[in-house]
Motif scaffolding. Structure first.
Motif, PDB file in Angstrom:
ATOM      1  N   GLY A 167       0.815  -1.209   0.000  1.00 49.43           N
ATOM      2  CA  GLY A 167       0.000   0.000   0.000  1.00 49.43           C
ATOM      3  C   GLY A 167       0.846   1.255   0.000  1.00 49.43           C
ATOM      4  O   GLY A 167       0.550   2.229  -0.715  1.00 49.43           O
ATOM      5  N   ALA A 168       1.922   1.267   0.789  1.00 47.05           N
ATOM      6  CA  ALA A 168       2.814   2.425   0.828  1.00 47.05           C
ATOM      7  C   ALA A 168       3.524   2.604  -0.512  1.00 47.05           C
ATOM      8  O   ALA A 168       3.717   3.737  -0.983  1.00 47.05           O
ATOM      9  CB  ALA A 168       3.830   2.255   1.950  1.00 47.05           C
ATOM     10  N   GLN A 169       3.920   1.504  -1.112  1.00 46.82           N
ATOM     11  CA  GLN A 169       4.568   1.590  -2.419  1.00 46.82           C
ATOM     12  C   GLN A 169       3.606   2.124  -3.477  1.00 46.82           C
ATOM     13  O   GLN A 169       3.983   2.921  -4.349  1.00 46.82           O
ATOM     14  CB  GLN A 169       5.105   0.223  -2.807  1.00 46.82           C
ATOM     15  N   LEU A 170       2.341   1.696  -3.402  1.00 43.89           N
ATOM     16  CA  LEU A 170       1.328   2.218  -4.321  1.00 43.89           C
ATOM     17  C   LEU A 170       1.121   3.711  -4.096  1.00 43.89           C
ATOM     18  O   LEU A 170       1.022   4.486  -5.068  1.00 43.89           O
ATOM     19  CB  LEU A 170       0.019   1.466  -4.123  1.00 43.89           C
ATOM     20  N   LEU A 171       1.061   4.129  -2.844  1.00 44.86           N
ATOM     21  CA  LEU A 171       0.897   5.546  -2.539  1.00 44.86           C
ATOM     22  C   LEU A 171       2.057   6.360  -3.108  1.00 44.86           C
ATOM     23  O   LEU A 171       1.849   7.418  -3.708  1.00 44.86           O
ATOM     24  CB  LEU A 171       0.800   5.744  -1.028  1.00 44.86           C
TER      25      LEU A 171
ATOM     26  N   LYS B  20      12.523   7.272  14.075  1.00 47.74           N
ATOM     27  CA  LYS B  20      11.638   8.415  13.866  1.00 47.74           C
ATOM     28  C   LYS B  20      12.460   9.625  13.439  1.00 47.74           C
ATOM     29  O   LYS B  20      13.491   9.933  14.043  1.00 47.74           O
ATOM     30  CB  LYS B  20      10.893   8.687  15.170  1.00 47.74           C
ATOM     31  N   ARG B  21      12.024  10.317  12.397  1.00 40.43           N
ATOM     32  CA  ARG B  21      12.732  11.501  11.927  1.00 40.43           C
ATOM     33  C   ARG B  21      12.173  12.751  12.614  1.00 40.43           C
ATOM     34  O   ARG B  21      11.076  12.743  13.189  1.00 40.43           O
ATOM     35  CB  ARG B  21      12.614  11.661  10.398  1.00 40.43           C
ATOM     36  N   ASP B  22      12.931  13.826  12.527  1.00 39.99           N
ATOM     37  CA  ASP B  22      12.537  15.057  13.210  1.00 39.99           C
ATOM     38  C   ASP B  22      11.169  15.545  12.762  1.00 39.99           C
ATOM     39  O   ASP B  22      10.392  16.075  13.573  1.00 39.99           O
ATOM     40  CB  ASP B  22      13.574  16.153  12.952  1.00 39.99           C
ATOM     41  N   ALA B  23      10.847  15.377  11.490  1.00 39.93           N
ATOM     42  CA  ALA B  23       9.564  15.866  10.978  1.00 39.93           C
ATOM     43  C   ALA B  23       8.382  15.198  11.669  1.00 39.93           C
ATOM     44  O   ALA B  23       7.300  15.795  11.763  1.00 39.93           O
ATOM     45  CB  ALA B  23       9.484  15.638   9.463  1.00 39.93           C
ATOM     46  N   ALA B  24       8.566  13.976  12.155  1.00 36.09           N
ATOM     47  CA  ALA B  24       7.467  13.270  12.807  1.00 36.09           C
ATOM     48  C   ALA B  24       7.096  13.903  14.145  1.00 36.09           C
ATOM     49  O   ALA B  24       5.978  13.696  14.639  1.00 36.09           O
ATOM     50  CB  ALA B  24       7.835  11.797  13.008  1.00 36.09           C
TER      51      ALA B  24
ATOM     52  N   ASN C  53      13.340   5.119   3.288  1.00 41.19           N
ATOM     53  CA  ASN C  53      11.960   5.601   3.186  1.00 41.19           C
ATOM     54  C   ASN C  53      10.999   4.596   3.828  1.00 41.19           C
ATOM     55  O   ASN C  53      10.334   3.819   3.146  1.00 41.19           O
ATOM     56  CB  ASN C  53      11.603   5.864   1.730  1.00 41.19           C
ATOM     57  N   GLN C  54      10.910   4.631   5.140  1.00 38.37           N
ATOM     58  CA  GLN C  54      10.127   3.661   5.899  1.00 38.37           C
ATOM     59  C   GLN C  54       8.724   4.159   6.223  1.00 38.37           C
ATOM     60  O   GLN C  54       7.765   3.386   6.212  1.00 38.37           O
ATOM     61  CB  GLN C  54      10.851   3.293   7.183  1.00 38.37           C
ATOM     62  N   ALA C  55       8.591   5.426   6.563  1.00 43.55           N
ATOM     63  CA  ALA C  55       7.277   6.036   6.786  1.00 43.55           C
ATOM     64  C   ALA C  55       7.321   7.430   6.202  1.00 43.55           C
ATOM     65  O   ALA C  55       8.324   8.142   6.318  1.00 43.55           O
ATOM     66  CB  ALA C  55       6.936   6.081   8.270  1.00 43.55           C
ATOM     67  N   PHE C  56       6.235   7.811   5.559  1.00 46.54           N
ATOM     68  CA  PHE C  56       6.189   9.122   4.912  1.00 46.54           C
ATOM     69  C   PHE C  56       4.755   9.600   4.838  1.00 46.54           C
ATOM     70  O   PHE C  56       3.806   8.832   5.030  1.00 46.54           O
ATOM     71  CB  PHE C  56       6.821   9.057   3.512  1.00 46.54           C
ATOM     72  N   ARG C  57       4.624  10.881   4.533  1.00 47.09           N
ATOM     73  CA  ARG C  57       3.302  11.484   4.392  1.00 47.09           C
ATOM     74  C   ARG C  57       3.246  12.258   3.085  1.00 47.09           C
ATOM     75  O   ARG C  57       4.162  13.026   2.774  1.00 47.09           O
ATOM     76  CB  ARG C  57       3.010  12.428   5.561  1.00 47.09           C
ATOM     77  N   VAL C  58       2.192  12.037   2.329  1.00 44.55           N
ATOM     78  CA  VAL C  58       1.917  12.812   1.124  1.00 44.55           C
ATOM     79  C   VAL C  58       0.821  13.809   1.464  1.00 44.55           C
ATOM     80  O   VAL C  58      -0.249  13.414   1.952  1.00 44.55           O
ATOM     81  CB  VAL C  58       1.475  11.904  -0.046  1.00 44.55           C
ATOM     82  N   GLY C  59       1.072  15.083   1.236  1.00 44.32           N
ATOM     83  CA  GLY C  59       0.134  16.087   1.713  1.00 44.32           C
ATOM     84  C   GLY C  59       0.117  16.061   3.224  1.00 44.32           C
ATOM     85  O   GLY C  59       1.129  15.843   3.876  1.00 44.32           O
ATOM     86  N   ASP C  60      -1.062  16.268   3.821  1.00 44.46           N
ATOM     87  CA  ASP C  60      -1.114  16.241   5.282  1.00 44.46           C
ATOM     88  C   ASP C  60      -1.965  15.114   5.834  1.00 44.46           C
ATOM     89  O   ASP C  60      -2.126  15.002   7.058  1.00 44.46           O
ATOM     90  CB  ASP C  60      -1.606  17.587   5.836  1.00 44.46           C
ATOM     91  N   LEU C  61      -2.477  14.223   4.953  1.00 42.29           N
ATOM     92  CA  LEU C  61      -3.374  13.186   5.453  1.00 42.29           C
ATOM     93  C   LEU C  61      -3.103  11.795   4.905  1.00 42.29           C
ATOM     94  O   LEU C  61      -3.751  10.842   5.344  1.00 42.29           O
ATOM     95  CB  LEU C  61      -4.834  13.562   5.128  1.00 42.29           C
ATOM     96  N   ALA C  62      -2.210  11.629   3.953  1.00 45.05           N
ATOM     97  CA  ALA C  62      -1.966  10.324   3.326  1.00 45.05           C
ATOM     98  C   ALA C  62      -0.633   9.765   3.821  1.00 45.05           C
ATOM     99  O   ALA C  62       0.435  10.303   3.501  1.00 45.05           O
ATOM    100  CB  ALA C  62      -1.966  10.441   1.806  1.00 45.05           C
ATOM    101  N   TYR C  63      -0.701   8.661   4.570  1.00 47.60           N
ATOM    102  CA  TYR C  63       0.477   8.081   5.207  1.00 47.60           C
ATOM    103  C   TYR C  63       0.849   6.748   4.561  1.00 47.60           C
ATOM    104  O   TYR C  63      -0.018   5.929   4.251  1.00 47.60           O
ATOM    105  CB  TYR C  63       0.216   7.847   6.694  1.00 47.60           C
ATOM    106  N   GLY C  64       2.140   6.545   4.392  1.00 44.79           N
ATOM    107  CA  GLY C  64       2.662   5.281   3.912  1.00 44.79           C
ATOM    108  C   GLY C  64       3.637   4.692   4.904  1.00 44.79           C
ATOM    109  O   GLY C  64       4.557   5.376   5.359  1.00 44.79           O
ATOM    110  N   PHE C  65       3.423   3.415   5.272  1.00 43.34           N
ATOM    111  CA  PHE C  65       4.344   2.667   6.123  1.00 43.34           C
ATOM    112  C   PHE C  65       4.907   1.511   5.298  1.00 43.34           C
ATOM    113  O   PHE C  65       4.156   0.617   4.904  1.00 43.34           O
ATOM    114  CB  PHE C  65       3.630   2.081   7.348  1.00 43.34           C
TER     115      PHE C  65
END
Length: 252
Positions: free
Chosen positions: A91-95, A119-123, A164-176
């Motif tokens: 799912g994260a790869q698809l995102l 966890k990165r600083d942005a989190a 690239n283990q966890a990321f966010r696209v925009g402010d609501l779409a999360y990929g793990f």
């Protein structure tokens, strides 16, 4: 009593939602689970959030798995409409793929087993992950990796092997990229059916009870995150005060 509704797309029998579905229901939302490879995929009009699970196929393997076109379309629509998304492994790869990122076979081979991510600083400023521990345990089981995040995406967690283990696209779409929902039984099923994953799995973790111990720790860490995602869905539905994506979300 009105409830938020979450659509869960399961691309493969081998990757069920497991306890993740139970956590969402316990948090007060309704779910609809759809087997994406064999059932019609509904429109998003009646849903307030989307979850896309894992599977052994490639994110861009549309020829062999034409139903992926519909899964990708739902992810794209969710981003456009600002509907909360939680996507796991495939799912994260698809995102990442639908948003302009790049997914390729991992140059250093599969990433498998109970592993720590950082966890990165942005989190620290992220509505979903701000309370996540600095080095949470996750379950890894993937060959392909996200080698390039989509433009503008925010990296939220990394690992030494693949960043690239966890990321966010925009402010609501999360990929793990990792799994938080896999039971010990599911993990053993992956290993039994995938010799390359079994070979890469840390030998010390095969000992009796080790996978169960890891799953217990993963549950303790990640269930509150899933509950917070349920709150995002409630906010999307207008049933919980606030807007999805704001910091310090109350838990349902």
């Amino acid at each position: 009593m009105a409830k938020a509704r979450i659509l869960i797309l399961q691309p493969a029998q081998s990757d069920p939602p497991g306890p993740l579905a139970d956590w969402l229901i316990a948090a007060g939302v309704d779910i609809q689970l759809v087997l994406a490879d064999r059932e019609p995929i509904p429109a998003l009009d009646d849903f307030h959030a989307l979850v896309v699970l894992g599977g052994p196929m490639g994110a861009e393997d549309l020829g062999a798995h034409p139903w992926l076109v519909e899964v990708r379309a739902r992810l794209t629509e969710s981003i456009r409409r600002r509907i909360p998304v939680l996507s796991i492994c495939l799912g994260a790869q698809l995102l990442a793929s639908v948003s302009g990122g790049m997914v390729e076979p991992g140059e250093d081979g599969p990433e498998v087993g109970a592993r720590l991510v950082a966890k990165r600083d942005a989190a620290e400023q992220d509505a979903l992950l701000e309370d996540l521990p600095l080095t949470p345990l996750v379950m890894q089981a993937h060959r392909d990796v996200i080698t390039e995040l989509p433009p503008g995406a925010q990296r939220l967690a990394a690992s030494p092997k693949y960043e690239n283990q966890a990321f966010r696209v925009g402010d609501l779409a999360y990929g793990f990229q990792f799994h938080i929902e896999a039971t010990a039984e599911v993990v053993r099923g992956w290993l039994a059916n995938s010799p390359d994953l079994a070979e890469a799995f840390p030998a010390v973790q095969i000992a009796p009870g080790k996978i169960e111990d890891a799953v217990e720790e993963i549950t303790e860490t990640w269930r509150p995150i899933v509950e917070r995602f349920a709150t995002m869905a409630g906010q999307q539905a207008g049933l919980v005060p606030g807007s999805p994506g704001r910091r310090r979300l109350p838990l349902l």
